[in-house]
Design a protein around this motif. Sequence first.
Motif, PDB file in Angstrom:
ATOM      1  N   ARG A  35       0.846  -1.208   0.000  1.00 38.03           N
ATOM      2  CA  ARG A  35       0.000   0.000   0.000  1.00 38.03           C
ATOM      3  C   ARG A  35       0.875   1.249   0.000  1.00 38.03           C
ATOM      4  O   ARG A  35       0.623   2.186  -0.765  1.00 38.03           O
ATOM      5  CB  ARG A  35      -0.912  -0.005   1.227  1.00 38.03           C
ATOM      6  CG  ARG A  35      -1.724   1.274   1.387  1.00 38.03           C
ATOM      7  CD  ARG A  35      -2.604   1.241   2.633  1.00 38.03           C
ATOM      8  NE  ARG A  35      -3.249   2.523   2.857  1.00 38.03           N
ATOM      9  CZ  ARG A  35      -2.697   3.531   3.528  1.00 38.03           C
ATOM     10  NH1 ARG A  35      -1.485   3.390   4.032  1.00 38.03           N
ATOM     11  NH2 ARG A  35      -3.351   4.660   3.698  1.00 38.03           N
ATOM     12  N   GLU A  36       1.889   1.274   0.854  1.00 34.86           N
ATOM     13  CA  GLU A  36       2.741   2.460   0.888  1.00 34.86           C
ATOM     14  C   GLU A  36       3.555   2.605  -0.391  1.00 34.86           C
ATOM     15  O   GLU A  36       3.811   3.730  -0.840  1.00 34.86           O
ATOM     16  CB  GLU A  36       3.661   2.412   2.102  1.00 34.86           C
ATOM     17  CG  GLU A  36       2.957   2.743   3.397  1.00 34.86           C
ATOM     18  CD  GLU A  36       3.923   3.126   4.502  1.00 34.86           C
ATOM     19  OE1 GLU A  36       3.474   3.791   5.451  1.00 34.86           O
ATOM     20  OE2 GLU A  36       5.120   2.778   4.417  1.00 34.86           O
ATOM     21  N   ASN A  37       3.958   1.476  -0.975  1.00 39.63           N
ATOM     22  CA  ASN A  37       4.661   1.567  -2.256  1.00 39.63           C
ATOM     23  C   ASN A  37       3.798   2.281  -3.295  1.00 39.63           C
ATOM     24  O   ASN A  37       4.280   3.129  -4.058  1.00 39.63           O
ATOM     25  CB  ASN A  37       5.035   0.174  -2.758  1.00 39.63           C
ATOM     26  CG  ASN A  37       6.168  -0.448  -1.958  1.00 39.63           C
ATOM     27  OD1 ASN A  37       6.892   0.243  -1.245  1.00 39.63           O
ATOM     28  ND2 ASN A  37       6.327  -1.755  -2.073  1.00 39.63           N
ATOM     29  N   ALA A  38       2.525   1.928  -3.322  1.00 39.65           N
ATOM     30  CA  ALA A  38       1.611   2.557  -4.280  1.00 39.65           C
ATOM     31  C   ALA A  38       1.436   4.043  -3.979  1.00 39.65           C
ATOM     32  O   ALA A  38       1.395   4.884  -4.885  1.00 39.65           O
ATOM     33  CB  ALA A  38       0.260   1.849  -4.265  1.00 39.65           C
ATOM     34  N   VAL A  39       1.334   4.372  -2.696  1.00 38.37           N
ATOM     35  CA  VAL A  39       1.191   5.774  -2.303  1.00 38.37           C
ATOM     36  C   VAL A  39       2.434   6.567  -2.686  1.00 38.37           C
ATOM     37  O   VAL A  39       2.340   7.659  -3.274  1.00 38.37           O
ATOM     38  CB  VAL A  39       0.924   5.879  -0.788  1.00 38.37           C
ATOM     39  CG1 VAL A  39       1.021   7.335  -0.336  1.00 38.37           C
ATOM     40  CG2 VAL A  39      -0.450   5.317  -0.444  1.00 38.37           C
ATOM     41  N   LEU A  40       3.616   6.026  -2.380  1.00 43.06           N
ATOM     42  CA  LEU A  40       4.851   6.749  -2.680  1.00 43.06           C
ATOM     43  C   LEU A  40       5.015   6.951  -4.181  1.00 43.06           C
ATOM     44  O   LEU A  40       5.520   7.999  -4.619  1.00 43.06           O
ATOM     45  CB  LEU A  40       6.056   5.998  -2.111  1.00 43.06           C
ATOM     46  CG  LEU A  40       6.146   5.932  -0.577  1.00 43.06           C
ATOM     47  CD1 LEU A  40       7.437   5.245  -0.159  1.00 43.06           C
ATOM     48  CD2 LEU A  40       6.072   7.316   0.041  1.00 43.06           C
ATOM     49  N   ALA A  41       4.582   5.989  -4.968  1.00 43.76           N
ATOM     50  CA  ALA A  41       4.672   6.147  -6.420  1.00 43.76           C
ATOM     51  C   ALA A  41       3.886   7.369  -6.890  1.00 43.76           C
ATOM     52  O   ALA A  41       4.259   8.028  -7.874  1.00 43.76           O
ATOM     53  CB  ALA A  41       4.170   4.892  -7.115  1.00 43.76           C
ATOM     54  N   GLY A  42       2.826   7.701  -6.181  1.00 47.70           N
ATOM     55  CA  GLY A  42       2.042   8.877  -6.542  1.00 47.70           C
ATOM     56  C   GLY A  42       2.743  10.190  -6.244  1.00 47.70           C
ATOM     57  O   GLY A  42       2.344  11.235  -6.757  1.00 47.70           O
ATOM     58  N   PHE A  43       3.785  10.145  -5.409  1.00 42.25           N
ATOM     59  CA  PHE A  43       4.551  11.351  -5.087  1.00 42.25           C
ATOM     60  C   PHE A  43       5.826  11.446  -5.915  1.00 42.25           C
ATOM     61  O   PHE A  43       6.710  12.245  -5.612  1.00 42.25           O
ATOM     62  CB  PHE A  43       4.924  11.348  -3.599  1.00 42.25           C
ATOM     63  CG  PHE A  43       3.773  11.614  -2.663  1.00 42.25           C
ATOM     64  CD1 PHE A  43       3.395  12.916  -2.356  1.00 42.25           C
ATOM     65  CD2 PHE A  43       3.066  10.563  -2.088  1.00 42.25           C
ATOM     66  CE1 PHE A  43       2.353  13.158  -1.489  1.00 42.25           C
ATOM     67  CE2 PHE A  43       2.019  10.795  -1.217  1.00 42.25           C
ATOM     68  CZ  PHE A  43       1.652  12.109  -0.914  1.00 42.25           C
ATOM     69  N   ALA A  44       5.938  10.645  -6.958  1.00 42.01           N
ATOM     70  CA  ALA A  44       7.172  10.567  -7.738  1.00 42.01           C
ATOM     71  C   ALA A  44       7.568  11.860  -8.451  1.00 42.01           C
ATOM     72  O   ALA A  44       8.759  12.184  -8.512  1.00 42.01           O
ATOM     73  CB  ALA A  44       7.064   9.429  -8.754  1.00 42.01           C
ATOM     74  N   PRO A  45       6.644  12.621  -9.031  1.00 46.56           N
ATOM     75  CA  PRO A  45       7.064  13.790  -9.814  1.00 46.56           C
ATOM     76  C   PRO A  45       7.991  14.717  -9.035  1.00 46.56           C
ATOM     77  O   PRO A  45       7.694  15.116  -7.909  1.00 46.56           O
ATOM     78  CB  PRO A  45       5.734  14.477 -10.149  1.00 46.56           C
ATOM     79  CG  PRO A  45       4.741  13.365 -10.168  1.00 46.56           C
ATOM     80  CD  PRO A  45       5.172  12.445  -9.067  1.00 46.56           C
ATOM     81  N   GLY A  46       9.128  15.022  -9.667  1.00 52.90           N
ATOM     82  CA  GLY A  46      10.090  15.924  -9.067  1.00 52.90           C
ATOM     83  C   GLY A  46      11.066  15.259  -8.122  1.00 52.90           C
ATOM     84  O   GLY A  46      11.977  15.916  -7.607  1.00 52.90           O
ATOM     85  N   ARG A  47      10.916  13.954  -7.900  1.00 57.38           N
ATOM     86  CA  ARG A  47      11.799  13.230  -6.990  1.00 57.38           C
ATOM     87  C   ARG A  47      12.451  12.046  -7.708  1.00 57.38           C
ATOM     88  O   ARG A  47      11.881  11.508  -8.658  1.00 57.38           O
ATOM     89  CB  ARG A  47      11.016  12.717  -5.771  1.00 57.38           C
ATOM     90  CG  ARG A  47      10.350  13.812  -4.951  1.00 57.38           C
ATOM     91  CD  ARG A  47       9.507  13.232  -3.815  1.00 57.38           C
ATOM     92  NE  ARG A  47       8.994  14.280  -2.946  1.00 57.38           N
ATOM     93  CZ  ARG A  47       7.849  14.925  -3.126  1.00 57.38           C
ATOM     94  NH1 ARG A  47       7.079  14.609  -4.164  1.00 57.38           N
ATOM     95  NH2 ARG A  47       7.467  15.873  -2.303  1.00 57.38           N
ATOM     96  N   TRP A  48      13.601  11.628  -7.235  1.00 60.02           N
ATOM     97  CA  TRP A  48      14.182  10.386  -7.710  1.00 60.02           C
ATOM     98  C   TRP A  48      13.382   9.218  -7.159  1.00 60.02           C
ATOM     99  O   TRP A  48      13.006   9.211  -5.990  1.00 60.02           O
ATOM    100  CB  TRP A  48      15.630  10.254  -7.240  1.00 60.02           C
ATOM    101  CG  TRP A  48      16.613  11.086  -8.009  1.00 60.02           C
ATOM    102  CD1 TRP A  48      17.124  12.291  -7.662  1.00 60.02           C
ATOM    103  CD2 TRP A  48      17.198  10.733  -9.275  1.00 60.02           C
ATOM    104  NE1 TRP A  48      17.997  12.750  -8.625  1.00 60.02           N
ATOM    105  CE2 TRP A  48      18.066  11.802  -9.626  1.00 60.02           C
ATOM    106  CE3 TRP A  48      17.080   9.646 -10.138  1.00 60.02           C
ATOM    107  CZ2 TRP A  48      18.803  11.811 -10.810  1.00 60.02           C
ATOM    108  CZ3 TRP A  48      17.816   9.648 -11.314  1.00 60.02           C
ATOM    109  CH2 TRP A  48      18.665  10.711 -11.649  1.00 60.02           C
ATOM    110  N   VAL A  49      13.098   8.235  -8.011  1.00 63.87           N
ATOM    111  CA  VAL A  49      12.388   7.020  -7.607  1.00 63.87           C
ATOM    112  C   VAL A  49      13.345   5.846  -7.749  1.00 63.87           C
ATOM    113  O   VAL A  49      13.959   5.652  -8.805  1.00 63.87           O
ATOM    114  CB  VAL A  49      11.133   6.782  -8.471  1.00 63.87           C
ATOM    115  CG1 VAL A  49      10.408   5.522  -8.007  1.00 63.87           C
ATOM    116  CG2 VAL A  49      10.208   7.990  -8.413  1.00 63.87           C
ATOM    117  N   LEU A  50      13.465   5.053  -6.686  1.00 62.89           N
ATOM    118  CA  LEU A  50      14.296   3.860  -6.701  1.00 62.89           C
ATOM    119  C   LEU A  50      13.399   2.632  -6.747  1.00 62.89           C
ATOM    120  O   LEU A  50      12.432   2.530  -5.981  1.00 62.89           O
ATOM    121  CB  LEU A  50      15.178   3.798  -5.446  1.00 62.89           C
ATOM    122  CG  LEU A  50      16.060   5.029  -5.185  1.00 62.89           C
ATOM    123  CD1 LEU A  50      16.834   4.847  -3.866  1.00 62.89           C
ATOM    124  CD2 LEU A  50      17.015   5.265  -6.337  1.00 62.89           C
ATOM    125  N   SER A  51      13.697   1.712  -7.651  1.00 65.04           N
ATOM    126  CA  SER A  51      12.911   0.474  -7.769  1.00 65.04           C
ATOM    127  C   SER A  51      13.856  -0.686  -8.031  1.00 65.04           C
ATOM    128  O   SER A  51      15.036  -0.501  -8.346  1.00 65.04           O
ATOM    129  CB  SER A  51      11.869   0.595  -8.881  1.00 65.04           C
ATOM    130  OG  SER A  51      12.495   0.873 -10.125  1.00 65.04           O
TER     131      SER A  51
END
Length: 335
Positions: free
Chosen positions: A248-264
Amino acid sequence: MAKKAVALLSGGLDSALACALTLRLGFDVVGVNLATGFCVGEGRCDTALALAQRLGIPLRLLDVGEEFLAVVRDPKFGYGSGMNPCLDCRILMVRTAGRVMEEEGADFVVTGEVLGQRPMSQHRRALDLVARESGVGDRLVRPLSGRLLPATSPEREGWVRREDWLDIQGRSRKRQLALARDWGLTEFVQPSGGCCLLLTRTYAVRLRDAFAVRGRDNLTREEFALLRFGRHFRVSPTVKVIVGRNERENAVLAGFAPGRWVLSFPRVPGPVALVEGEPTDAELGLAARLAARYSDARPDEPVAVRASRGDEVRDLSLVPLAADDPRIPLWKLGE
């Protein structure tokens, strides 16, 4: 013509009883539920709606999030044990209810405040201050403690007798729970004393950190919301890593991706992680190693980590940080 009250209805026990008592005394009541964006737990709005339906009153749902953020950034009367501006919060809520009172052509405002129940906002001087600073003055009524407080407008006007109010005080909820049983009220959030995020240690530590790094006036509503989710690590004065704890938190954090580095993690199960700031190559690698510590990668072998921000993509291969790395608890914010 029946006199009318506007009642703040949070979904909690005390506000439910105050509203019910006002109705039992023969007043018309309009409920008001205010959303600040900092409530803990699910269903408080739904509970307020269920209460309003049970009591047979209209309920107005109002979003005061932007106004409340201004209060959180710079409370006139300071913070409580966490980052909770309880006095300023009560003033905002009562002031808003006062505006609704004028719109509805009502005569007074009702709250569920109980004398002595909360150390910062419900002692006698605080109750007087809220009435004064909100602009509602003696048209603010606390029915659950009314016998213990100075006479208000409804009493002086002769609409009620002093003995019609209750004389509840202190932190115990035994009398309130007994009244709820007697009056058939079951639709309320159980008393817990911790319904506000700003009272929680974890959120308060993260918010203080964000104020220090980003500045109180620069923190956006989105950034306030992001402080709720994931594990937060301040790995340098300007770089923060946020690691999801579950799907659930992974999905939420993905929604805050714009403007940030995303690690997967393309080859093993792992969290979604965000990197805030402008990390150097070394700091981005450190963030990836930290996030990998929470993946299913083997602890002693390199793992593939994809770092992306907009159109920029970097594929990294590195060994996760050891679970007992002494830096991790030093970086971690709040928990």
